[in-house]
Design an enzyme around this catalytic site. Structure first.
Site, PDB file in Angstrom:
ATOM      1  N   LYS A 193     -32.735  16.282 -25.444  1.00  0.00           N
ATOM      2  CA  LYS A 193     -32.756  15.513 -24.205  1.00  0.00           C
ATOM      3  C   LYS A 193     -31.502  14.657 -24.245  1.00  0.00           C
ATOM      4  CE  LYS A 193     -34.811  11.876 -21.519  1.00  0.00           C
ATOM      5  NZ  LYS A 193     -35.650  10.666 -21.527  1.00  0.00           N
ATOM      6  N   GLY A 218     -38.609   2.254 -17.703  1.00  0.00           N
ATOM      7  CA  GLY A 218     -39.553   1.176 -17.957  1.00  0.00           C
ATOM      8  C   GLY A 218     -39.853   0.279 -16.781  1.00  0.00           C
ATOM      9  N   ALA A 246     -38.525   8.829 -16.090  1.00  0.00           N
ATOM     10  CA  ALA A 246     -38.277   7.383 -16.053  1.00  0.00           C
ATOM     11  C   ALA A 246     -38.868   6.720 -14.816  1.00  0.00           C
ATOM     12  CB  ALA A 246     -36.795   7.046 -16.148  1.00  0.00           C
ATOM     13  N   GLY A 247     -39.501   5.558 -15.063  1.00  0.00           N
ATOM     14  CA  GLY A 247     -39.983   4.702 -14.004  1.00  0.00           C
ATOM     15  C   GLY A 247     -41.364   5.016 -13.469  1.00  0.00           C
ATOM     16  N   ASN A 251     -43.425   7.640 -20.716  1.00  0.00           N
ATOM     17  CA  ASN A 251     -43.485   6.963 -22.001  1.00  0.00           C
ATOM     18  C   ASN A 251     -44.123   5.581 -21.856  1.00  0.00           C
ATOM     19  OD1 ASN A 251     -41.051   6.293 -24.682  1.00  0.00           O
ATOM     20  ND2 ASN A 251     -43.196   5.817 -24.539  1.00  0.00           N
ATOM     21  N   THR A 252     -43.406   4.653 -21.237  1.00  0.00           N
ATOM     22  CA  THR A 252     -43.837   3.259 -21.221  1.00  0.00           C
ATOM     23  C   THR A 252     -45.250   3.075 -20.694  1.00  0.00           C
ATOM     24  OG1 THR A 252     -41.553   2.496 -20.948  1.00  0.00           O
ATOM     25  CG2 THR A 252     -43.292   0.961 -20.351  1.00  0.00           C
TER      26      THR A 252
END
Length: 270
Positions: free
Chosen positions: A107, A168, A194-195, A216-217
């Site tokens: 990645k 995040g 992301a996000g 992830n977050t």
């Protein structure tokens, strides 16, 4: 997929086929044990690992080596060049991971700006061109830039990973319209990365036609990461199934759901 009669098409990236369309990152978990359990609950088959957090020395220190908690027989470990400031650093990290025995997948992530963590398009394209020529399966993390996405596909990347919103931020698919253009022009899978802060964000991305999402977050910082991982699993399945079945066209005006409306009105006039 859950074992029921509503199965969605598998996802093919490079030479691999996957049944889960949820990729999961490994940062921010309170412990490696919590991460391992959340990965299991999410049903993911692709796990990203930041190389700066992995011990590639072979010392097998469980406190330093996140890789000890990720079963390579169950998951594709996707090395992540997060932390690289330019193409040279990213290429060096990818080569180091391959030399240490990790899959020759990467990645590709280059974001020198510490405040917004937005990816550098020029350095990302330069690194992608090098790594593709060296035989890596490259999945570049990018701004939702249709022109850059096309350039990366043309140079041989196995997917493109446009951001939904900054890393995040939990803001969801802020870049919806640009992602739609990327999907329309795509010749490789599009993974929204992301996000994505709640499961409905993931479902939205899949409903748009994205091939997968990376989260992830939102999972890692949840009070119960395993339960949240499972929630994202269900959202991704629902979003993809809805997309494959075909979504109704949105309309500006109302449309009656039953012809009885008119019938009852006429009866009332008598």
């Amino acid at each position: 997929m859950e074992s029921d009669s509503y199965q969605t098409a598998p996802l093919r990236v490079g030479s691999r086929e996957f049944h889960s369309r949820l990729f999961v990152g490994t940062g921010k978990f309170s412990s490696n044990d919590a991460m391992r359990d959340a990965l299991e609950a999410s049903g993911t088959e692709v796990v990203t690992v930041a190389l700066r957090r992995a011990d590639l020395s072979g010392q097998q220190d469980p406190y330093a080596n996140i890789l000890e908690f990720i079963d390579p027989e169950k998951y594709l470990i996707l090395p992540n060049t997060s932390g690289a400031m330019n193409a040279d650093e990213a290429v060096r990290l990818a080569r180091l991971a391959a030399a240490a025995g990790l899959p020759k997948w990467v990645k590709l992530e280059i974001h020198p700006d510490p405040r917004y963590l937005l990816p550098d398009p020029i350095e990302t394209l330069a690194a992608a061109e090098i790594l593709v020529k060296e035989g890596f399966t490259v999945l570049p993390y990018i701004n939702a830039d249709p022109v850059l996405a096309k350039r990366l596909q043309d140079c041989g990347t196995a997917a493109v990973m446009p951001l939904g919103s900054p890393i995040g931020s939990n803001r969801g698919v802020d870049t919806r319209h640009q992602i739609q253009i990327i999907i329309e022009q795509a010749i490789v899978p599009v993974v929204v990365d992301a996000g994505l802060g709640v499961p409905s964000h993931a479902a939205e991305a899949l409903e748009l036609g994205a091939d997968a999402v990376l989260v992830n977050t939102a999972i890692a910082i949840a009070d119960n990461p395993s339960a949240m991982g499972h929630a994202f699993k269900l959202a991704v399945q629902a979003g993809r199934l809805a997309y494959e079945l075909g979504l109704p066209e949105s309309k500006f005006t109302a449309e009656a759901t039953s012809p009885l409306t008119g019938f009852l009105y006429e009866e009332g006039l008598k």
